[in-house]
Design an enzyme around this catalytic site. Structure first.
Site, mmCIF file in Angstrom:
data_model
loop_
_atom_site.group_PDB
_atom_site.id
_atom_site.type_symbol
_atom_site.label_atom_id
_atom_site.label_comp_id
_atom_site.label_asym_id
_atom_site.label_seq_id
_atom_site.Cartn_x
_atom_site.Cartn_y
_atom_site.Cartn_z
ATOM 1 C CE1 TYR A 215 -29.931 -5.991 -16.429
ATOM 2 C CE2 TYR A 215 -31.575 -4.597 -15.362
ATOM 3 C CZ TYR A 215 -30.886 -5.803 -15.457
ATOM 4 O OH TYR A 215 -31.169 -6.820 -14.583
ATOM 5 C CG HIS B 297 -36.147 -14.617 -12.171
ATOM 6 N ND1 HIS B 297 -35.481 -15.107 -13.256
ATOM 7 C CD2 HIS B 297 -35.415 -13.540 -11.749
ATOM 8 C CE1 HIS B 297 -34.399 -14.386 -13.484
ATOM 9 N NE2 HIS B 297 -34.332 -13.422 -12.577
ATOM 10 C CG ASN C 261 -35.983 -5.115 -10.814
ATOM 11 O OD1 ASN C 261 -35.314 -4.315 -11.417
ATOM 12 N ND2 ASN C 261 -35.448 -5.914 -9.920
ATOM 13 C CE1 TYR D 23 -39.198 0.069 38.432
ATOM 14 C CE2 TYR D 23 -37.627 -0.919 36.919
ATOM 15 C CZ TYR D 23 -37.891 -0.148 38.032
ATOM 16 O OH TYR D 23 -36.859 0.410 38.738
ATOM 17 N NE ARG E 202 -43.258 2.293 39.667
ATOM 18 C CZ ARG E 202 -42.015 2.276 40.135
ATOM 19 N NH1 ARG E 202 -41.227 3.329 39.999
ATOM 20 N NH2 ARG E 202 -41.546 1.199 40.752
ATOM 21 C CG PHE F 60 -33.628 -3.279 -7.308
ATOM 22 C CD1 PHE F 60 -32.611 -3.698 -6.465
ATOM 23 C CD2 PHE F 60 -33.286 -2.826 -8.565
ATOM 24 C CE1 PHE F 60 -31.288 -3.679 -6.870
ATOM 25 C CE2 PHE F 60 -31.958 -2.802 -8.985
ATOM 26 C CZ PHE F 60 -30.952 -3.233 -8.134
ATOM 27 C CD GLU G 159 -28.827 -9.387 -8.740
ATOM 28 O OE1 GLU G 159 -29.305 -10.246 -7.971
ATOM 29 O OE2 GLU G 159 -29.239 -9.207 -9.899
#
Length: 504
Positions: free
Chosen positions: A52, A82, A194, A277, A280, A326, A411
């Protein structure tokens, strides 16, 4: 010089590179590991093995085999296709961190990339050639594909960079520095994009700012305690040891140290029995923020030294495994946690601001006005703080609970970690402005009480603050004051914090 090994990069070292312009180099052993991994890739290509991302397409195209003569085109097409990020670019400091983290990850020797490409990444860091990387477009699984593709474009001489104060074509910057773009070989494009370096880089810069802000919040709140004649009994060590949280104990100790010689604080029963608060419970609330930040720091330092691309190469190439390192889930959770923790610093700060300006809650002039009625004083500063706090609540919604399938459902679960890191950074900027408003109001309050009665350490902050913002003697455009104070807090030198014993 900081030597990268892929194993032990720290946040402190990141700070030196990003804020002090420290140079970096790669260790000889890590470069040898990268070279050995590269030999394995070349062997796979020469033997036409089906692996791959090396001899196949990507994502849903993983079953499409690629001829040996097309491997360069495969990598080039990958980067160009991409690189479709959108929106404003990441801050330059974040993009620089991204390049550094990518180089460090590749030096682990599992990615099959040539040492030459790693050297070029290091060149970008050392010569401050910063890729222009759009912030939006990453799903945070399959890596930060879109952002890292814009980084990779620069390496091949495409895309843009920030260089010497200008935004220019990468080739122009390369020519000025006498370096050359690279031609990507088998797997190298995939190895570059990646990974989780966009979310991690954004997280690193966010964490470093949040850490400084957390220290500053304790010092600012200490000045508020003085402005309101706060009761010190609630910070007694035994109280916090009785609960047992380390960070709570440490926060209380710092408050006691800052106010140890103050003449403006009180004890139980002197003016009132107990405080609200927001005063404190500073150790409990701020201490819990520190617990979250400690968690974030741990996860970031693991991720900074992780192999996060796919596939990974083991056993000199005999074992090549397609996994899922990834996937950004660990950082997505950490960033969402940081969002909540920092937002709470703003929440409690805004409540302290209200106590400083509301005449029903103190004995100070209403809204700290120098001339009641005619001058509004800090009235609308509290509005701004409330608005920022409300915006933080929207941004603090966890990005990590969302997922949208992509790549034709290959994916089918993603982290949205980069969105989480970006929103965390926005919350940090908002919170700094809220704390800047608290600082402005606290300085005004202690002036009414008597600056000469302040603790020596809070007085140092007061003097520093007055360099940023003058006293309120009449109404003016307070927007400018808030931004100046926020900018001053962001740029506050580490030496000043060390002077206060905040950082040892």
């Amino acid at each position: 010089m900081i030597t990268l090994t892929g194993q032990n990069l720290t946040l402190e070292q990141m700070k030196e590179v990003l804020y002090e312009n420290q140079k970096v180099s790669a260790s000889l052993s890590s470069m040898k590991a990268a070279a050995k991994s590269r030999e394995a890739v070349e062997k796979i290509v020469s033997e036409s093995r089906v692996v791959y991302g090396i001899t196949t397409g990507f994502g849903k195209f993983s079953d499409v085999l690629i001829d040996k003569e097309n491997v360069q085109d495969l990598q080039l097409n990958l980067i160009r296709s991409h690189a479709c990020g959108v929106g404003e670019p990441f801050p330059e400091i974040v993009a620089k961190a991204m390049v550094l983290l990518r180089a460090n990850a590749l030096l682990k020797g599992y990615s099959g990339i040539r040492p030459l490409v790693i050297e070029r990444l290091i060149d970008l860091v050392n010569k401050n050639i910063i890729p222009v990387i759009p912030q939006q477009g990453s799903l945070g699984a399959s890596g930060d594909l879109a952002p890292l593709s814009h980084l990779a474009l620069v390496l091949i001489g495409e895309g843009e960079v920030f260089y010497k104060g200008y935004r220019i074509d990468s080739l122009e910057a390369f020519q000025q520095e006498g370096i050359f773009p690279v031609t990507l070989e088998a797997k190298e494009g995939l190895a570059l994009i990646n990974g989780t370096q966009a979310m991690t880089a954004m997280g690193v810069v966010g964490y470093l700012e949040a850490e400084q802000l957390a220290f500053q919040s304790e010092l600012i709140s200490s000045m508020t305690i003085e402005g309101l004649n706060g009761i010190m009994d609630a910070f007694t060590e035994e109280v916090h040891i009785a609960r047992g949280y380390k960070q709570q104990i440490e926060t209380a100790a710092r408050i006691r140290e800052y106010l140890s010689d103050s003449l403006l604080t009180t004890i139980q029963g002197e003016l009132r029995v107990q405080d609200a608060y927001s005063l404190r419970c500073i150790p409990q609330v701020h201490g819990a923020t520190w617990q979250a930040l400690d968690y974030v720091k741990e996860k970031l330092e693991i991720e900074m030294n992780s192999a996060t691309d796919n596939p990974l190469i083991f056993d000199d190439g005999d074992t090549v495994i397609s996994g899922g390192n990834f996937h950004g889930q660990p950082i997505a959770f950490a960033m969402d946690f940081m969002k909540i923790a920092v937002a709470e610093m703003a929440n409690i700060s805004e409540r302290r601001i209200e106590r400083l300006i509301n005449p029903q809650l103190n004995d100070l002039p209403p809204f700290l006005s120098p001339e009641q009625g005619l001058q509004s004083g800090a009235m609308i500063m509290q509005y701004v703080a409330a608005s920022l706090v409300s915006e933080n609540k929207t941004l603090a919604h966890p990005a990590s609970v969302d997922s949208i399938p992509s790549s034709a459902n290959q994916e089918d679960h993603v982290s949205m970690g980069t969105i989480a890191s970006r929103h965390a950074y926005q919350i940090i900027q908002n919170t700094r402005r809220v704390l800047a408003i608290e600082l402005i109001c606290a300085m005004q309050a202690v002036e009414y009480r008597g600056v000469e009665k302040m603790a020596s350490k809070t007085r140092l902050l007061y003097d520093k603050g007055r360099e940023m913002v003058p006293s309120i003697t009449k109404d003016r455009i307070f927007s400018k004051d808030i931004e100046k104070a926020a900018d001053g807090l962001k740029k506050m030198k580490l030496q000043f914090l060390r002077q206060l014993d905040i950082l040892k």
